[in-house]
Motif scaffolding. Structure first.
Motif, PDB file in Angstrom:
ATOM      1  N   UNK A 108       0.827  -1.205   0.000  1.00  0.00           N
ATOM      2  CA  UNK A 108       0.000   0.000   0.000  1.00  0.00           C
ATOM      3  C   UNK A 108       0.864   1.260   0.000  1.00  0.00           C
ATOM      4  N   UNK A 109       1.918   1.262   0.809  1.00  0.00           N
ATOM      5  CA  UNK A 109       2.790   2.430   0.911  1.00  0.00           C
ATOM      6  C   UNK A 109       3.565   2.671  -0.380  1.00  0.00           C
ATOM      7  N   UNK A 110       4.203   1.641  -0.895  1.00  0.00           N
ATOM      8  CA  UNK A 110       5.040   1.782  -2.085  1.00  0.00           C
ATOM      9  C   UNK A 110       4.222   2.213  -3.295  1.00  0.00           C
ATOM     10  N   UNK A 111       3.048   1.610  -3.463  1.00  0.00           N
ATOM     11  CA  UNK A 111       2.271   1.931  -4.660  1.00  0.00           C
ATOM     12  C   UNK A 111       1.595   3.294  -4.557  1.00  0.00           C
ATOM     13  N   UNK A 112       1.247   3.742  -3.345  1.00  0.00           N
ATOM     14  CA  UNK A 112       0.722   5.105  -3.227  1.00  0.00           C
ATOM     15  C   UNK A 112       1.827   6.121  -3.480  1.00  0.00           C
ATOM     16  N   UNK A 113       3.023   5.871  -2.937  1.00  0.00           N
ATOM     17  CA  UNK A 113       4.157   6.756  -3.202  1.00  0.00           C
ATOM     18  C   UNK A 113       4.503   6.777  -4.688  1.00  0.00           C
ATOM     19  N   UNK A 114       4.470   5.620  -5.339  1.00  0.00           N
ATOM     20  CA  UNK A 114       4.743   5.533  -6.774  1.00  0.00           C
ATOM     21  C   UNK A 114       3.702   6.293  -7.574  1.00  0.00           C
ATOM     22  N   UNK A 115       2.450   6.220  -7.149  1.00  0.00           N
ATOM     23  CA  UNK A 115       1.388   6.941  -7.842  1.00  0.00           C
ATOM     24  C   UNK A 115       1.680   8.437  -7.905  1.00  0.00           C
ATOM     25  N   UNK A 116       2.121   9.005  -6.791  1.00  0.00           N
ATOM     26  CA  UNK A 116       2.427  10.435  -6.760  1.00  0.00           C
ATOM     27  C   UNK A 116       3.560  10.786  -7.723  1.00  0.00           C
ATOM     28  N   UNK A 117       4.640  10.005  -7.684  1.00  0.00           N
ATOM     29  CA  UNK A 117       5.806  10.298  -8.525  1.00  0.00           C
ATOM     30  C   UNK A 117       5.469  10.135 -10.008  1.00  0.00           C
ATOM     31  N   UNK A 118       4.834   9.027 -10.354  1.00  0.00           N
ATOM     32  CA  UNK A 118       4.516   8.753 -11.747  1.00  0.00           C
ATOM     33  C   UNK A 118       3.527   9.770 -12.312  1.00  0.00           C
ATOM     34  N   UNK A 119       2.544  10.154 -11.508  1.00  0.00           N
ATOM     35  CA  UNK A 119       1.574  11.136 -11.997  1.00  0.00           C
ATOM     36  C   UNK A 119       2.248  12.469 -12.296  1.00  0.00           C
ATOM     37  N   UNK A 120       3.142  12.889 -11.412  1.00  0.00           N
ATOM     38  CA  UNK A 120       3.838  14.156 -11.626  1.00  0.00           C
ATOM     39  C   UNK A 120       4.744  14.100 -12.850  1.00  0.00           C
ATOM     40  N   UNK A 121       5.433  12.980 -13.048  1.00  0.00           N
ATOM     41  CA  UNK A 121       6.276  12.837 -14.225  1.00  0.00           C
ATOM     42  C   UNK A 121       5.454  12.839 -15.510  1.00  0.00           C
ATOM     43  N   UNK A 122       4.325  12.132 -15.501  1.00  0.00           N
ATOM     44  CA  UNK A 122       3.466  12.119 -16.670  1.00  0.00           C
ATOM     45  C   UNK A 122       2.856  13.475 -16.951  1.00  0.00           C
ATOM     46  N   UNK A 123       2.495  14.191 -15.899  1.00  0.00           N
ATOM     47  CA  UNK A 123       1.925  15.520 -16.041  1.00  0.00           C
ATOM     48  C   UNK A 123       2.905  16.475 -16.723  1.00  0.00           C
ATOM     49  N   UNK A 124       4.187  16.341 -16.402  1.00  0.00           N
ATOM     50  CA  UNK A 124       5.206  17.201 -16.997  1.00  0.00           C
ATOM     51  C   UNK A 124       5.347  16.977 -18.496  1.00  0.00           C
ATOM     52  N   UNK A 125       4.965  15.798 -18.984  1.00  0.00           N
ATOM     53  CA  UNK A 125       5.123  15.464 -20.399  1.00  0.00           C
ATOM     54  C   UNK A 125       3.838  15.645 -21.207  1.00  0.00           C
ATOM     55  N   UNK A 126       2.710  15.862 -20.524  1.00  0.00           N
ATOM     56  CA  UNK A 126       1.445  16.009 -21.249  1.00  0.00           C
ATOM     57  C   UNK A 126       0.790  17.337 -20.895  1.00  0.00           C
ATOM     58  N   UNK A 127      -0.448  17.305 -20.481  1.00  0.00           N
ATOM     59  CA  UNK A 127      -1.175  18.508 -20.088  1.00  0.00           C
ATOM     60  C   UNK A 127      -2.062  18.172 -18.893  1.00  0.00           C
ATOM     61  N   UNK A 128      -2.443  19.186 -18.095  1.00  0.00           N
ATOM     62  CA  UNK A 128      -3.276  18.912 -16.917  1.00  0.00           C
ATOM     63  C   UNK A 128      -4.595  18.224 -17.256  1.00  0.00           C
ATOM     64  N   UNK A 129      -5.256  18.667 -18.332  1.00  0.00           N
ATOM     65  CA  UNK A 129      -6.546  18.069 -18.681  1.00  0.00           C
ATOM     66  C   UNK A 129      -6.393  16.614 -19.103  1.00  0.00           C
ATOM     67  N   UNK A 130      -5.382  16.350 -19.924  1.00  0.00           N
ATOM     68  CA  UNK A 130      -5.138  14.981 -20.365  1.00  0.00           C
ATOM     69  C   UNK A 130      -4.789  14.091 -19.168  1.00  0.00           C
ATOM     70  N   UNK A 131      -3.970  14.613 -18.258  1.00  0.00           N
ATOM     71  CA  UNK A 131      -3.592  13.850 -17.075  1.00  0.00           C
ATOM     72  C   UNK A 131      -4.810  13.544 -16.209  1.00  0.00           C
ATOM     73  N   UNK A 132      -5.728  14.509 -16.125  1.00  0.00           N
ATOM     74  CA  UNK A 132      -6.910  14.331 -15.292  1.00  0.00           C
ATOM     75  C   UNK A 132      -7.812  13.211 -15.800  1.00  0.00           C
TER      76      UNK A 132
END
Length: 310
Positions: A82-106
């Motif tokens: 639970x801890x590792x995958x929630x922490x990974x979710x935050x990092x991966x989402x931020x990295x993906x957001x930097x490469x796309x757009x807020x609306x697409x990420x949402x």
């Protein structure tokens, strides 16, 4: 290993899921403002730190902190997942957001509650009625209409855009795994103990890449927004964890699908009142119809039960 079963108090579970959805829906506004002053890792670290301290204080005043002598009996494997995958979710989402757009990420991150619901059907033997199956179809159609323009962009996008979208998809999978582990942990631990452990562990994980001293450079308004983000983390995830205690994960996931609708409504409202803070979203008629279908589909899934229980 036995699987977690709900308390049957579906009204409480629904209310908690709605509270979680509202808080997660307005959170992007606060994050968009504070990220103008702090880096994403410091913001995330502070959110977990505030949640860890406040929840720990609450548990301490009620003398409900976990018994250290019984820690050896805790389900460390599931807690780690639970801890590792929630922490990974935050990092991966931020990295993906930097490469796309807020609306697409949402829109792409909304795969997470859908995957959570499907996982609940597989692992917790939850079942959809015919009405709920129809609701899932309506929900899918609504999202397709609501994000029509973003989906067209995704198909014709550059390699960088597609790679960022793929990363966000992995972030959604990470969150779904966390959520399913969280639900199973409720078989052995109270939701408050689970979240306190996760908050503390994520605070430690993010500390090496955060810059805590940067917080002292914030203006009073920025500090207030940062505190809001921290409190949002505490209340939203606490309500989410508790909703799984009382309601099926597949139903909770259906309600969480409303979060992007709340986000876009909140963005337009704040942009109208404070135009210098954030830009509004311009919705087409097709997008509005899609939003209505998303709400209708979510309600059909959440409320289309054969029996209501206690």
């Amino acid at each position: 290993m036995s699987i977690h079963s709900t308390s049957g108090r579906w009204r409480l579970g629904l209310g908690l899921a709605l509270l979680t959805t509202f808080l997660w829906g307005i959170l992007p506004l606060g994050l968009a403002i504070i990220l103008q002053a702090l880096d994403v890792y410091t913001v995330t670290w502070f959110r977990f730190l505030i949640a860890f301290i406040l929840l720990g204080g609450y548990l301490a005043t009620r003398q409900q902190l976990p018994d250290i002598q019984k820690w050896r009996l805790m389900p460390w494997g599931l807690l780690a997942i639970a801890t590792i995958f929630l922490a990974a979710n935050y990092v991966l989402f931020l990295q993906g957001l930097a490469l796309t757009s807020p609306t697409n990420a949402e829109v792409l991150i909304q795969l997470s509650p859908v995957l959570m619901g499907l996982g609940a059907i597989v692992f917790f033997k939850e079942r959809y009625t015919r009405l709920q199956g129809l609701g899932l179809g309506v929900l899918t159609l609504g999202f397709s209409l609501f994000f029509n323009e973003q989906l067209r962009i995704l198909v014709t996008a550059s390699d960088q855009y597609l790679w960022g979208s793929f990363i966000i998809g992995v972030a959604a999978i990470s969150w779904a795994i966390y959520a399913l582990a969280q639900k199973q942990l409720l078989q052995q631990l109270p939701s408050t103990h689970i979240m306190w452990f996760i908050y503390g562990s994520c605070t430690i994980l993010y500390l090496p890449i955060a810059t805590p001293t940067a917080i002292f450079t914030l203006t009073p308004f920025q500090l207030l927004i940062l505190l809001f983000c921290g409190l949002n983390t505490l209340i939203a995830y606490g309500a989410f964890a508790e909703s799984l205690e009382h309601w099926e994960a597949s139903r909770v996931s259906a309600v969480l699908a409303l979060a992007p609708i709340i986000t876009l409504i909140a963005v337009d409202l704040v942009a109208l009142l404070f135009p210098l803070l954030i830009e509004p979203e311009h919705l087409t008629s097709l997008a509005i119809i899609g939003a209505i279908l998303v709400v209708l589909g979510s309600m059909m899934i959440a409320l289309g039960r054969k029996t209501w229980g206690a």
